[in-house]
Design an enzyme around this catalytic site. Structure first.
Site, PDB file in Angstrom:
ATOM      1  N   TRP A 333      38.271 -36.797 -10.922  1.00  0.00           N
ATOM      2  CA  TRP A 333      36.940 -37.167 -11.420  1.00  0.00           C
ATOM      3  C   TRP A 333      35.873 -36.262 -10.812  1.00  0.00           C
ATOM      4  CZ3 TRP A 333      32.277 -38.805  -9.419  1.00  0.00           C
ATOM      5  CH2 TRP A 333      31.391 -39.430 -10.299  1.00  0.00           C
ATOM      6  N   HIS A 334      36.075 -35.917  -9.543  1.00  0.00           N
ATOM      7  CA  HIS A 334      35.058 -35.124  -8.860  1.00  0.00           C
ATOM      8  C   HIS A 334      35.074 -33.657  -9.236  1.00  0.00           C
ATOM      9  CE1 HIS A 334      34.552 -38.632  -6.214  1.00  0.00           C
ATOM     10  NE2 HIS A 334      33.384 -38.106  -5.927  1.00  0.00           N
ATOM     11  N   GLY A 335      36.204 -33.142  -9.639  1.00  0.00           N
ATOM     12  CA  GLY A 335      36.210 -31.727  -9.972  1.00  0.00           C
ATOM     13  C   GLY A 335      37.524 -31.268 -10.539  1.00  0.00           C
ATOM     14  N   PHE A 477      28.572 -33.351 -12.136  1.00  0.00           N
ATOM     15  CA  PHE A 477      29.569 -34.270 -12.641  1.00  0.00           C
ATOM     16  C   PHE A 477      29.018 -34.960 -13.883  1.00  0.00           C
ATOM     17  CE2 PHE A 477      32.087 -33.254  -9.221  1.00  0.00           C
ATOM     18  CZ  PHE A 477      31.375 -33.362  -8.052  1.00  0.00           C
TER      19      PHE A 477
END
Lengths: 477, 316
Positions: A333-335, A477
């Site tokens: 989700w973060h990257g 994000f």
């Protein structure tokens, strides 16, 4: 002297962030004024259309269309769902989740996927460089939470599209969270009572958050830039550790500052914006840390992934497995780069160990768990921050110099950086402790509090006008 | 009784309105040019702060056009040692912005592209190769590049006067020597055999190439006057990487134009121009990406190459 021709007020292609001067001096006053003066019935439409407008201004109309489309579809499917019976309900749920989460996945991984498929597509196939639509990771999660809650019969599907739209796109929480739950917002969604006190207190939070971001986080950022400049392989070990701590503080005040601004804006609009941080650096374990850092993301993963997977109710093995899945996906989700997977895995390792034996071990100690937590988390941020794996390895070789020092290292580099930054560190660390927050809440109307805040506000504006102000770290994000 | 009134938002509104009115009324006539340089949608209040950074206040008066006036220090607003003029550089250097800023409006570069780059020193001028003892009586004046050189080139016998964000307009006025003395004050106390200057990257956003070269010439003249026996070495402004050059104001064409202009200051007798770019550049005349972390400065081990290059430019 010829004046400076150009200040750094070039348009960033993605988003009007809270620390943008346009937001502070144009958007904020307009929205608060209009919202307060509006009759009750017009407030949600105002919030809805106003937020969409701001979003499109900053992120472009394509991103706006996508946001609107997903919102509309979710709204419709939720209504359908609430009027259907099983098995149709399952189908609808699956469809809507596939739509939302699939879009998110596609947007994030579009470039990575096309690169992987390049052998099939041929070398000449060029791909338009699509920017990740602003805030998509947040609003998709918010929409999904809503859908799942409707499916579980925990809430009733919203019938008023404008109200629902306001819930989804309200600008204070659209672009960088917190991820709101419909049931928390519902009552105030329907009826709001903006007040003078709300506006005053809200603006104070906003100023606090702005100062944290511009005067603490952005200033600490220069330390890391110095390390990048020197080259990670060439910094001394003390400096490497200083850098890790510095980045941990920088990231915290950046994101916490933003969240405070969001809460402040919410207060001004009589919108409940959830708390996202609860003094995380006071935690005693990594598990606890992630109940206090980016709280709304953690609870999202807990309620919609961890518990459905079994959670803690089916024995330790199942719990560990569920945790692994959760942290894998949290990383993703973060990257999209590998270091985020490593980061998720690193945290999972410690959380699993805590569950299995560390928690028992630490029970009788008072200080040790805190040291342990800080030690682990500071290093986890290094993994989080450095996307190039070679550079990451270089940094860790400086944190743990078991293979000796490079001869190029300037032995005085730590003293030099420490001399510049020690006071920023001192302020930042002090603000991580519980007393400042308690003291503020008690004395916020005291001139001793708001006069300095007034000064801090204008100093922040000065820095924003003359420097660049970096964009919020979670902004992409 | 518990207070429930906090005037913060109201006084901020009041101040903001007053500042906005100030930019409109503009009593001294000083803000018009700053406002015209802003983005169309940027609040005009920003002009007040940018002007203040340049030492222009509401009570200042507009200067006659084209006169490069003396510079007033902007240190009142610095929170850190690093000057605020460096902040523009940090903006593009920073790792926080995943979308580096697009090249902003700069005056069109009219000069011809970079002069011929030679790897060997020009033997016509009579350079000889020297060793480190040559630098015993050397002084290095500069910005963050010189700071890096000081930290990592391993040349301990020279003297260094540097400050991040230093530029040709403030170099002689800032308290650069031990944070207490200005360069002229320090030079009154000590004579040097050679003075190496490296300035220019922080001025990319300020003034035209001609203004820059003229001021640079003034600085060199000042140094010649204060240190008549010293050799003055004007060093080339370093190139940036292609990516940085394409996406920020630190554009290599601009840098080349300015290098060409300051190379004309060399007289072959007391003032020389040293081109350091060949040692760090790739075939396209941009900084090699593997040499740098931020696209502007080289990493620690490469400063020695710079020192080695300087050793080729000694004089008998």
């Amino acid at each position: 002297m010829p004046y400076r021709i150009r200040s750094n007020l070039t348009r960033k292609p993605n988003g009007v962030s809270f620390s943008d001067l346009r937001f502070i001096f144009y958007i904020l006053p307009c929205i608060v004024l209009l919202h307060t003066l509006s009759p009750q019935k017009l407030r949600n439409p105002l919030l809805f259309f106003g937020s969409l407008l701001i979003y499109v201004w900053g992120a472009g109309w394509e991103a706006g269309v996508l946001l609107l489309a997903l919102t509309l579809l979710t709204y419709l499917i939720a209504l359908l769902l609430s009027r259907s019976r099983a098995p149709m309900r399952r189908v609808l749920l699956f469809l809507s989740l596939a739509l939302n989460l699939g879009t998110l996945f596609l947007c994030k991984y579009f470039l990575t996927l096309t690169e992987a498929l390049r052998p099939l597509l041929g070398a000449d196939f060029s791909v338009p460089h699509i920017l990740l639509p602003l805030g998509i990771s947040f609003y998709v999660f918010q929409l999904s939470a809503y859908l799942i809650d409707v499916y579980r019969d925990e809430i009733k599907a919203e019938t008023n599209f404008l109200d629902f739209g306001a819930f989804v796109v309200a600008y204070p929480q659209l672009v960088m969270g917190p991820i709101l739950r419909y049931e928390e917002v519902h009552d105030m969604l329907k009826e709001r009572f903006p007040s003078r006190v709300g506006i005053e207190q809200g603006f104070q939070f906003f100023c606090l958050g702005l100062s944290f971001k511009v005067l603490l986080a952005d200033q600490l950022a220069y330390l890391w830039e110095d390390l990048v400049r020197i080259g990670f392989s060439y910094i001394s070990t003390p400096l490497a550790w200083l850098g890790a701590v510095g980045y941990g503080l920088q990231l915290y005040f950046d994101f916490y500052g933003y969240s405070l601004m969001a809460i402040g804006l919410g207060r001004m609009l009589y919108l409940p914006v959830a708390k996202n941080f609860n003094q995380p650096y006071l935690s005693r374990s990594v598990s606890e840390f992630y109940r206090r850092w980016h709280i709304t993301l953690g609870t999202w993963f807990r309620d919609y992934l961890y518990i459905p997977l079994g959670g803690s109710r089916h024995g330790t093995a199942r719990a560990i497995l569920s945790l692994a899945v959760v942290w894998l996906l949290t990383g993703i989700w973060h990257g999209t780069t590998l270091n985020f997977l490593l980061w998720g895995g690193f945290l999972f390792l410690f959380i699993a160990m805590e569950r299995l034996f560390l928690r028992e071990l630490f029970k009788s100690f008072r200080i040790l768990p805190h040291l342990y937590l800080l030690f682990v988390v500071m290093q986890s941020w290094v993994i989080f921050h450095i996307e190039n794996l070679e550079d990451l390895a270089a940094y860790f070789s400086r944190l743990y110099p078991f293979f000796g020092d490079s001869s190029v290292i300037n032995q005085g580099d730590f003293q030099k950086e420490f001399a510049s930054y020690w006071w920023l560190f001192a302020i930042a660390i002090f603000l991580c402790l519980p007393f400042p927050q308690q003291w503020y809440l008690k004395h916020r109307n005291n001139p001793l509090v708001w006069i300095p805040l007034f000064a801090l506000f204008w100093i922040s504006v000065y820095f924003l006008a003359t420097g660049s102000g970096s964009s919020f770290l979670y902004f992409r994000f | 009784m518990k207070r429930s009134f906090s005037p913060l938002v109201w006084i901020c509104c009041l101040c903001a309105s007053m500042l906005a009115m100030l930019t409109t009324i503009d009593p001294g006539g000083v803000y018009a040019e700053y406002i015209s340089e802003l983005n169309a949608d940027t609040p005009s209040i920003a002009a007040i702060f940018i002007a203040a950074q340049n030492g222009v206040y509401p009570w200042s008066h507009a200067e006659p056009a084209q006169a490069p006036a003396s510079v007033s220090s902007d240190s009142a607003y610095q929170l850190l040692n690093n000057t605020v003029t460096e902040s523009e550089m940090r903006a593009s250097v920073g790792n926080n912005d995943p979308f580096p800023e697009i090249s902003v409006t700069e005056e069109p570069v009219e000069e011809a592209p970079a002069p011929e780059v030679e790897d060997e020193p020009d033997t016509d001028i009579g350079f000889i190769t020297v060793d480190r003892s040559w630098f015993d009586d050397a002084l290095f004046i500069g910005d963050s590049h010189t700071e890096g050189f000081y930290d990592y080139a391993g040349l301990d016998n020279a003297t260094y006067y540097f400050k991040r964000g230093l530029d040709v307009w403030t170099v002689m006025e800032k308290a650069v020597v031990n944070d207490t003395l200005t360069i002229p004050q320090a030079l009154a106390k000590q004579q040097f055999g050679k003075i190496y200057i490296l300035l220019g990257i922080n001025e990319i956003g300020i003034g035209t190439t001609e203004d820059f070269a003229e001021q640079y010439g003034n600085v060199v003249a000042q140094l010649r006057e204060m240190q008549p026996d010293a050799l003055i070495y004007v060093q080339s402004i370093f190139h940036t990487t292609k990516h940085k050059s394409d996406t920020s104001i630190y554009n290599n064409d601009t840098i080349n134009a300015r290098n060409q202009a300051i190379s004309a200051l060399a007289d072959g007798e007391h003032v020389f121009y040293v081109d350091n770019n060949p040692i760090f550049d790739n075939e396209d005349g941009a900084l090699k990406t593997e040499y740098t972390g931020d696209g502007v400065h080289v990493k620690a081990p490469y400063y020695k190459l710079w020192l080695d290059n300087l050793c080729l430019f000694g004089r008998a």
